[in-house]
Design an enzyme around this catalytic site. Structure first.
Site, mmCIF file in Angstrom:
data_model
loop_
_atom_site.group_PDB
_atom_site.id
_atom_site.type_symbol
_atom_site.label_atom_id
_atom_site.label_comp_id
_atom_site.label_asym_id
_atom_site.label_seq_id
_atom_site.Cartn_x
_atom_site.Cartn_y
_atom_site.Cartn_z
ATOM 1 N N HIS B 264 0.837 -1.193 0.000
ATOM 2 C CA HIS B 264 0.000 0.000 0.000
ATOM 3 C C HIS B 264 0.880 1.255 0.000
ATOM 4 O O HIS B 264 0.715 2.154 -0.846
ATOM 5 C CB HIS B 264 -0.917 -0.024 1.233
ATOM 6 N N GLU B 265 1.831 1.292 0.915
ATOM 7 C CA GLU B 265 2.710 2.462 1.000
ATOM 8 C C GLU B 265 3.554 2.605 -0.262
ATOM 9 O O GLU B 265 3.875 3.710 -0.678
ATOM 10 C CB GLU B 265 3.601 2.371 2.242
ATOM 11 N N HIS B 268 1.888 4.823 -2.736
ATOM 12 C CA HIS B 268 2.113 6.241 -2.406
ATOM 13 C C HIS B 268 3.540 6.667 -2.770
ATOM 14 O O HIS B 268 3.769 7.745 -3.328
ATOM 15 C CB HIS B 268 1.896 6.472 -0.908
ATOM 16 N N GLU B 294 -4.436 7.946 -3.022
ATOM 17 C CA GLU B 294 -4.947 6.709 -2.439
ATOM 18 C C GLU B 294 -5.177 5.650 -3.525
ATOM 19 O O GLU B 294 -4.955 4.450 -3.289
ATOM 20 C CB GLU B 294 -6.250 6.998 -1.681
#
Lengths: 503, 503
Positions: B264-265, B268, B294
């Site tokens: 997930h990170e 980003h 996101e």
């Protein structure tokens, strides 16, 4: 400037403006700390821009006419001691911000950056010729820097003053001269031999060193809720403020060097952590001088850390932590090895005694470089000559000689003497503590540093920059800087213990 | 303002001023990152002062008349696209700096700090009553914030706009409404059962997870010369700039959660690392919107990370790294467990499907709070009612209900919807990529993400904030925001795979 919002209370306005400047300096400290300990390599250029933005903001605030007006108003208040001290410290910082142009500041930073790259390459190739033009540029710019302070008689004084506010060559030179006069004969008489390092070659597992060092630093007074301890190739202490002091050391499984390097940094860190709370967010929350800061580090590392009293406390812990290396070792041998002396052409390998002569050599050479009486091209010969005369060692090449230190590449002239002055001050402080605390050695042997740290906190650390460094020393020990106590200590130690040291 | 030095070239002057603002923002990012990952606990107050000093400097620059004049001059140049984009972005940031008073900003920060402390205590005591007055104060201040933007018809729009520039309730609400309408029936029909977590309870030794995650992130495109990967209780990504992106995750030896949190990170982080170099030190080097940011994270974590193609690549590595836990495991079971769904009252435990309804509930409630049509005191009942109606779960107490999230304590209203909008956008992007890269699944199964990351770089990441988020999406996928593709994906997955998911 926010200060203008409270015209009725110039002292409050001055303090508010000073607080903002301190906050910004704390941010610069974080930028530096992070760069040295965690920043990815690709961010170097971006970080330089970020740092420049903050430093420009600080310079603009220091140079602003509003600050000048506030300083004038507060000066006329004839207020309490801390207000006067604040004016004294800010006056000096403002003078530098006003007098050194943005252009010259930029040139100094750029030349230093180029010189550092050149120095790395020159050292790899052991070629002073490659570094020489960059050194010449640094010297030239540092002379231009000195020209901004025409009231100083010697171009070297402007450099010294950057690190030790108020220090002047005519006062520093005699102290180093006395060190040289006293120590050269002792060093000349040394029967130098190869002594194995403390504990031999280990092994000293790094994880156990890390654990032991952290608990040792806490036991020795470091408040870990206001400190961080990590590793970096070059041990250092960087204070983001009294509540956030960064300390690094380095470990190798082959030596205990990292533990003692950490004690050095502990001295710096305790000084930063123990500024009085009333100095928070004030420019008075700084060490009185680089030499006074170094004194705290040398006092913890050498005078305390290598003393027989402290080793009675530390050695059993080391033996328990490293049974493979130290299980059969004796305290006396360990201490003798730790305190052994040896002539070397390399400053960073120097012992407590010879270290001072490495500094004297650098001081004499950089002073002559700044004065223009020594040409950069003549530096390697002058270097070799002084190493022969003062230390009796031969310099084999540029890499192991004139290129061994990075300081001149940084453009940092006038910094080396603070190392030796720190040793001198540490000895003066130690004698005063011994006088005040007759049971000092016994307490230390028990691992109780309460009296030692209490005395230093009371007489030195809590005051920050409240007093000029010389005044602080005078108040603490009853006299100005004096090489006598340090020389007496070295003579005592290296005539009495010499046989032990090189056995 | 330095800008005044080049009156002849307003665009150059504007860019220089914007660059300084960006440098200062990079410094704020470091202050935040360091606080979350390394700062000693005792430095909290001092750090707040440091951060305030930099943020004040940014606000002053944004609000300065000189910047207003430069923006006007550049607007009249009718220059190239990036100049116009720069004016668009700076205009918006300047509007906020000019309109929101220093006093209101201070009140917002202070109320949020108090509310966070109160929230921690309220959650421990599971007592919404304790938190209620602080929530009311936050809502009141956010309404005052909205009053600074009278041209916006809905007080919720000012909140939304802070995170998704240009987003308006009247456009966002229908998207969330459509998600709700389509997903509630699917969720209602779920036969929910207890599925063991992927790989059971481990063990997954943390050091091996750390090693695997780091090499996985690099393999998946993270440039480690411009990134740092560490651990923190709350996984996050903080960009000090394109050259210095900080990523955290957390590990537990009982689960592989940390590996997927890292994916997930990574989404980003890749977005931040891959802004075009021509946007360096420009406010255009930001994600187009929080929802677009996101979307990248959800795309990497869920759409890619939990796909059967990617698991064909990842699972053998996991099995090799964790033979005790996964030695006998099958890919199909691992995938089924990872993709299982379950109704829960807790958002952070939600799966890919039900997560959206948790967001819809928060969106509806916070919009009503801001509109004044829902009193804070009625919140727990309204919360329980919506959880019953949309998710069919019962809320047992305040701690596991209305107090479970920190966002409202932060004063962050309008942020929750960006999570669901991110899912929607991720699905639109994924469909476009599949269309452009027919061999996508095969490449992914080989661990080759070149086409995937190349497409995202080309169509989304490199542009930063050059285009409004809606325009960027339109250029990338040919349409504005549209819940259709995401709903179709969820229907496909959770009607076809449901039996597998809960077996």
């Amino acid at each position: 400037v926010r200060a203008a919002a409270t015209p009725g209370d110039p002292l409050a306005a001055l303090r508010a403006e000073a607080a903002t400047i301190c906050d910004l300096r704390g941010v610069v400290a974080l930028l530096v700390w992070d760069q040295q300990t965690a920043m990815p390599s690709g961010a170097t250029v971006a970080r330089a821009k970020q740092r420049a933005a903050i430093e420009r903001a600080i310079q603009e605030r220091l140079a602003s006419p509003e600050l000048g007006r506030l300083l004038e108003e507060v000066r006329q208040l004839d207020d309490d001691g801390d207000a006067a001290a604040l004016v004294r410290v800010l006056d000096r910082e403002r003078r530098s911000a006003v007098r050194v142009s943005v252009e010259l500041r930029g040139e100094l930073v750029e030349a230093a950056a180029l010189a550092q790259s050149a120095w790395v390459e020159a050292r790899e190739r052991s070629s002073f010729a490659h570094f020489r033009p960059f050194l010449e540029r640094n010297v030239e710019l540092r002379r231009s820097y000195a020209d901004c302070f025409p009231e100083l008689e010697d171009p070297y004084d402007a450099q010294l003053d950057e690190f030790d506010p108020g220090a002047r060559s005519r006062e520093v030179a005699p102290v180093l001269e006395e060190l040289k006069r006293s120590l050269v004969p002792i060093v000349r008489d040394l029967r130098s031999g190869e002594v194995p390092p403390p504990g031999g070659d280990g092994p000293f597992p790094v994880d156990r060193q890390r654990e032991l060092t952290r608990s040792l630093l806490e036991r020795m007074g470091l408040d870990s809720s206001r400190a961080r301890v990590v590793e970096s190739p070059h041990p250092m202490t960087v204070a983001m403020g009294r509540h956030d002091v960064g300390v690094t050391t380095r470990y190798s499984s082959e030596s205990l060097e990292g533990v003692f390097l950490a004690l050095h940094e502990l001295g710096h860190a305790l000084y930063e952590q123990r500024f009085g709370a009333e100095l928070d967010r004030s420019p008075l929350a700084q060490g009185a001088a680089a030499s006074m800061h170094e004194a705290q580090a040398r006092l913890l590392e050498k005078r305390l850390g290598q003393s027989s009293a402290f080793l009675r406390f530390l050695f059993p812990q080391l033996r328990a932590a490293f049974p493979d290396a130290l299980g059969k070792a004796e305290l006396e041998d360990f201490s003798a090895s730790l305190n052994s002396v040896r002539r070397s052409p390399i400053r960073l390998k120097a012992d407590e005694l010879t270290y001072n002569l490495h500094i004297v050599i650098r001081f004499e050479l950089e002073r002559d470089l700044l004065a223009g009486t020594l040409a950069a091209g003549d530096l390697p010969d002058a270097w070799a000559d002084l190493y022969d005369r003062y230390l009796g060692v031969e310099v084999s090449d540029d890499a192991g000689g004139v290129l061994q230190d990075v300081q001149w590449a940084f453009g940092a002239f006038g910094y080396f003497p603070t190392y030796a002055l720190g040793n001198v001050i540490a000895a003066q402080l130690w004698d005063a503590i011994e006088l005040a605390v007759p049971t000092l050695a016994d307490e230390i042997a028990e691992g109780d540093l309460g009296s030692l740290l209490g005395w230093l906190t009371e007489h030195v650390w809590r005051h920050g920059r409240r007093y000029p460094s010389g005044v602080l020393l005078e108040r603490a020990v009853g006299s100005g800087i004096d090489a006598g106590p340090y020389i007496a200590y070295l003579e005592r130690k290296f005539t009495h213990e010499r046989a032990l040291a090189v056995h």
